[in-house]
Structures are given as structure tokens and as C-alpha cells.
Scaffold this motif. Structure first.
Motif, PDB file in Angstrom:
ATOM      1  N   ALA A 104      53.378  83.885  30.836  1.00 29.60           N
ATOM      2  CA  ALA A 104      52.004  83.485  30.517  1.00 29.60           C
ATOM      3  C   ALA A 104      51.020  84.104  31.504  1.00 29.60           C
ATOM      4  O   ALA A 104      49.969  84.623  31.106  1.00 29.60           O
ATOM      5  CB  ALA A 104      51.887  81.957  30.536  1.00 29.60           C
ATOM      6  N   ARG A 105      51.351  84.060  32.794  1.00 28.10           N
ATOM      7  CA  ARG A 105      50.439  84.603  33.794  1.00 28.10           C
ATOM      8  C   ARG A 105      50.455  86.130  33.771  1.00 28.10           C
ATOM      9  O   ARG A 105      49.427  86.774  34.016  1.00 28.10           O
ATOM     10  CB  ARG A 105      50.798  84.065  35.179  1.00 28.10           C
ATOM     11  CG  ARG A 105      50.692  82.544  35.285  1.00 28.10           C
ATOM     12  CD  ARG A 105      50.774  82.064  36.741  1.00 28.10           C
ATOM     13  NE  ARG A 105      51.971  82.490  37.411  1.00 28.10           N
ATOM     14  CZ  ARG A 105      53.098  81.774  37.513  1.00 28.10           C
ATOM     15  NH1 ARG A 105      53.175  80.583  36.934  1.00 28.10           N
ATOM     16  NH2 ARG A 105      54.141  82.239  38.168  1.00 28.10           N
ATOM     17  N   LEU A 106      51.617  86.717  33.474  1.00 31.51           N
ATOM     18  CA  LEU A 106      51.700  88.172  33.363  1.00 31.51           C
ATOM     19  C   LEU A 106      50.824  88.662  32.218  1.00 31.51           C
ATOM     20  O   LEU A 106      50.076  89.639  32.361  1.00 31.51           O
ATOM     21  CB  LEU A 106      53.163  88.573  33.163  1.00 31.51           C
ATOM     22  CG  LEU A 106      53.507  90.063  33.203  1.00 31.51           C
ATOM     23  CD1 LEU A 106      54.944  90.242  33.697  1.00 31.51           C
ATOM     24  CD2 LEU A 106      53.368  90.707  31.835  1.00 31.51           C
ATOM     25  N   GLY A 122      53.423  77.917  22.223  1.00 32.13           N
ATOM     26  CA  GLY A 122      53.445  78.880  23.312  1.00 32.13           C
ATOM     27  C   GLY A 122      52.106  79.541  23.497  1.00 32.13           C
ATOM     28  O   GLY A 122      52.004  80.768  23.609  1.00 32.13           O
ATOM     29  N   SER A 123      51.067  78.723  23.564  1.00 34.96           N
ATOM     30  CA  SER A 123      49.689  79.221  23.529  1.00 34.96           C
ATOM     31  C   SER A 123      49.285  79.996  24.768  1.00 34.96           C
ATOM     32  O   SER A 123      48.360  80.795  24.730  1.00 34.96           O
ATOM     33  CB  SER A 123      48.721  78.059  23.316  1.00 34.96           C
ATOM     34  OG  SER A 123      48.984  76.997  24.217  1.00 34.96           O
ATOM     35  N   GLY A 135      38.912  84.626  22.753  1.00 33.37           N
ATOM     36  CA  GLY A 135      39.520  84.680  21.437  1.00 33.37           C
ATOM     37  C   GLY A 135      40.600  83.656  21.220  1.00 33.37           C
ATOM     38  O   GLY A 135      41.545  83.884  20.465  1.00 33.37           O
ATOM     39  N   ASN A 136      40.471  82.490  21.882  1.00 31.81           N
ATOM     40  CA  ASN A 136      41.418  81.407  21.637  1.00 31.81           C
ATOM     41  C   ASN A 136      41.335  80.959  20.188  1.00 31.81           C
ATOM     42  O   ASN A 136      40.327  81.163  19.505  1.00 31.81           O
ATOM     43  CB  ASN A 136      41.087  80.215  22.552  1.00 31.81           C
ATOM     44  CG  ASN A 136      41.293  80.552  24.005  1.00 31.81           C
ATOM     45  OD1 ASN A 136      42.361  80.995  24.398  1.00 31.81           O
ATOM     46  ND2 ASN A 136      40.262  80.356  24.803  1.00 31.81           N
ATOM     47  N   VAL A 137      42.382  80.275  19.747  1.00 28.20           N
ATOM     48  CA  VAL A 137      42.443  79.837  18.351  1.00 28.20           C
ATOM     49  C   VAL A 137      41.260  78.948  17.995  1.00 28.20           C
ATOM     50  O   VAL A 137      40.624  79.122  16.943  1.00 28.20           O
ATOM     51  CB  VAL A 137      43.770  79.110  18.069  1.00 28.20           C
ATOM     52  CG1 VAL A 137      43.768  78.496  16.669  1.00 28.20           C
ATOM     53  CG2 VAL A 137      44.941  80.071  18.222  1.00 28.20           C
ATOM     54  N   HIS A 138      40.920  78.002  18.869  1.00 29.15           N
ATOM     55  CA  HIS A 138      39.815  77.091  18.517  1.00 29.15           C
ATOM     56  C   HIS A 138      38.484  77.835  18.457  1.00 29.15           C
ATOM     57  O   HIS A 138      37.623  77.493  17.645  1.00 29.15           O
ATOM     58  CB  HIS A 138      39.734  75.910  19.491  1.00 29.15           C
ATOM     59  CG  HIS A 138      39.232  76.233  20.853  1.00 29.15           C
ATOM     60  ND1 HIS A 138      40.046  76.691  21.860  1.00 29.15           N
ATOM     61  CD2 HIS A 138      37.974  76.157  21.383  1.00 29.15           C
ATOM     62  CE1 HIS A 138      39.326  76.888  22.950  1.00 29.15           C
ATOM     63  NE2 HIS A 138      38.069  76.577  22.693  1.00 29.15           N
ATOM     64  N   VAL A 160      50.278  74.187  22.393  1.00 29.62           N
ATOM     65  CA  VAL A 160      51.536  73.724  22.977  1.00 29.62           C
ATOM     66  C   VAL A 160      52.017  74.761  23.979  1.00 29.62           C
ATOM     67  O   VAL A 160      52.139  75.946  23.649  1.00 29.62           O
ATOM     68  CB  VAL A 160      52.629  73.540  21.903  1.00 29.62           C
ATOM     69  CG1 VAL A 160      53.900  72.961  22.538  1.00 29.62           C
ATOM     70  CG2 VAL A 160      52.142  72.664  20.757  1.00 29.62           C
ATOM     71  N   ASP A 161      52.265  74.326  25.193  1.00 33.58           N
ATOM     72  CA  ASP A 161      52.884  75.208  26.184  1.00 33.58           C
ATOM     73  C   ASP A 161      53.628  74.364  27.196  1.00 33.58           C
ATOM     74  O   ASP A 161      53.364  73.162  27.319  1.00 33.58           O
ATOM     75  CB  ASP A 161      51.860  76.112  26.882  1.00 33.58           C
ATOM     76  CG  ASP A 161      52.481  77.444  27.297  1.00 33.58           C
ATOM     77  OD1 ASP A 161      53.351  77.442  28.193  1.00 33.58           O
ATOM     78  OD2 ASP A 161      52.112  78.492  26.737  1.00 33.58           O
ATOM     79  N   PHE A 162      54.553  74.997  27.893  1.00 32.44           N
ATOM     80  CA  PHE A 162      55.355  74.280  28.886  1.00 32.44           C
ATOM     81  C   PHE A 162      55.020  74.712  30.310  1.00 32.44           C
ATOM     82  O   PHE A 162      55.281  73.979  31.258  1.00 32.44           O
ATOM     83  CB  PHE A 162      56.845  74.525  28.602  1.00 32.44           C
ATOM     84  CG  PHE A 162      57.760  73.598  29.346  1.00 32.44           C
ATOM     85  CD1 PHE A 162      57.802  72.252  29.027  1.00 32.44           C
ATOM     86  CD2 PHE A 162      58.578  74.057  30.367  1.00 32.44           C
ATOM     87  CE1 PHE A 162      58.642  71.376  29.710  1.00 32.44           C
ATOM     88  CE2 PHE A 162      59.416  73.203  31.057  1.00 32.44           C
ATOM     89  CZ  PHE A 162      59.449  71.851  30.719  1.00 32.44           C
TER      90      PHE A 162
END
Length: 269
Positions: free
Chosen positions: A20-22, A80-81, A87-90, A105-107
Motif C-alpha cells: 500500500a505504501r509502495l 484492499g483500498s 481519484g478515490n472511489v467516493h 476495506v483494508d488491513f
């Protein structure tokens, strides 16, 4: 980034890179650590097109969300957002349909912490911290938010996430559980690293990502198509990112043969 930055949860280990950070770094974001940036530079050595691939994947997400909105879907489950970027989904959904609802949803701790900050004053969008390979837990948590109604069609978004799911976690079975839970009229938008495009470069990506907390498992076109079991895949099918319903002429730098990822959208009838 400084260890005490206010977006860093206290229990996050900055010494282990995360996907995610990469990806945040490749997209030009600022929510990443030195280890993420160093591994991203290693990635760019074996896959020089990595930044373009990240951008193309984000562009596919936008086109897929707009397609689902055009088909009447007004609620989205983004698996896995990752770390929020432009450009986020919302953002995409609310411009076209202000009544749309989004559950991310993400972990990964940083992705969740920064998403909560971003969404603090956003209506009809929230995030739950769950493992996407545990669909029953994900769906229960999403239901508790009050934003997801499984009696209505849901846009399930699995964009750039299932290549982190190893074969032994049964990705086909996981997606089948989501499919069986959502109402007719729902849809799945999915993109995933493939070994069919640039196999040498993809082998290098696999080796680099072994150094992170998120190893990569590329799949063939046939294996990716199997992830859509129970969904009716819409034209043009499962194709390289730039070829999925492009909005403009494909630029030379967006060569489909170097896209690295296959993508598609399927509808549940």
C-alpha cells in the motif's frame, strides 16, 4: 517520513515495506517510509514501467466505477483500498451520484489510519479494517457501518489486490463468497498482475516483493478469468488495463503489452 508523523499508528513497523505504501510512493503520495521508497526504486529497476502501471490501474478504477454507476449501482465495497490518493472511489462516485455509498476495506495500519483521517468529514463513505480474504468478517463489518445493504446491488471492487492473495487462500473461493452474498444486479471490477505480459519483468517484480510484507502472485489470463466465475464478463473481456473501455486514444507510453495487469468487469444476473 518522520516516525512520529501524526498519520503513523504507534505500532507500525517502518522497517518493513508494504504494498500500500509502495503504491502510494509510485503514485506520488507522501504517506510512505524510507523502506517503501527504497523497495520501490528496486522495483523500478526490474519493471521500469511500474509508475505507469500504477497510474493505469488507478485510471481503470475510475472507468469501472463510472460504468457501474451507469448500470444503476449506488453502493461500493472497495477491497484492499490502500492509501487514499486523488481519484478515490467516493470522489469519483459522488461527482456523478451524490447519493452513492462507499465502504473501503483494508488491513494495513497506515492505509486504515490515513483513510479514517481523509473520510472523517465525508458523508456516505467509511473504512473497515479487515482481511479481504475473510469475506464473512468483511461483509459483517461493512453491514455494521450502515452503508452497505446486501439486498441492493453492490459494486465489488477488487482492483490491484488479489495478486497479493496466495493460491492456498483460494482466491476463486473468496470471490465466490462475495458473489453469493450480493444481490442480482451487482458487479465485480477486478485487476491483477499477470505473468502473460512481460514475463521477465514480472518475475523480477515477484522477487522484489518477497522483501515486503506483501508478496505477489501473478496469474495467467485463464486464472484471472476464473476469478469472475458466476459473473457475466462484459466486453472487451479480461484485457490489459489500457484496453478496458479507454476514454481516449491510447498513448505510446501506455502500450498494452507493457501494462503488467489484466482487468475486467463482470455483472451478476
Amino acid at each position: 517520513m518522520a516516525r512520529n508523523a501524526n498519520w503513523v499508528p504507534d505500532d507500525v513497523d517502518p522497517g518493513l515495506a508494504s504494498a500500500a505504501r509502495l503504491c502510494d510512493y509510485l503514485l506520488g503520495g507522501g504517506h510512505n517510509f524510507a523502506t517503501d521508497r527504497a523497495l520501490a526504486e528496486e522495483l523500478l529497476l526490474v519493471q521500469p514501467n511500474a509508475r505507469t502501471i500504477a497510474r493505469l490501474n488507478r485510471a481503470f478504477l475510475r472507468r469501472a466505477v463510472l460504468h457501474l454507476l451507469d448500470h444503476g449501482i449506488r453502493q461500493f465495497l472497495d477491497l484492499g483500498s490502500g492509501i487514499p490518493t486523488v481519484g478515490n472511489v467516493h470522489e469519483v462516485a459522488h461527482r456523478a451520484a451524490p447519493d452513492a455509498r462507499v465502504v473501503y476495506v483494508d488491513f494495513e495500519d497506515v492505509a486504515v489510519a490515513h483513510s479514517r483521517m481523509t473520510l472523517e468529514h465525508v458523508d456516505r463513505a467509511t473504512i473497515v479494517q479487515e482481511d479481504v480474504t475473510e469475506p464473512d468478517a468483511v461483509l459483517a463489518a461493512a453491514h455494521r457501518t450502515g452503508l452497505l445493504d446486501l439486498a441492493e446491488p453492490v459494486g465489488v471492487l477488487a482492483v490491484g489486490v488479489f495478486h497479493f492473495v496466495p493460491p492456498e487462500r483460494d482466491p476463486v473461493g473468496v470471490l465466490a463468497t462475495y458473489r453469493d452474498a450480493v444481490a442480482p444486479g451487482s458487479a465485480l471490477a477486478l485487476s491483477q498482475f499477470t505473468s502473460d505480459l512481460q514475463p521477465v519483468e514480472m518475475a523480477g517484480v515477484v522477487e522484489v516483493m518477497k522483501k515486503s510484507m506483501n508478496p505477489v502472485f501473478p496469474r495467467t489470463r485463464a486464472e484471472i478469468t476464473a476469478l469472475f466465475e458466476g459473473f457475466e464478463v462484459v466486453p472487451p473481456g479480461v484485457v490489459p488495463l489500457p484496453l478496458w473501455r479507454p476514454e481516449a486514444e491510447i498513448a505510446g507510453r501506455d502500450d498494452p503489452e507493457r501494462a503488467g495487469i489484466l482487468a475486467g468487469v463482470g455483472h451478476k444476473r
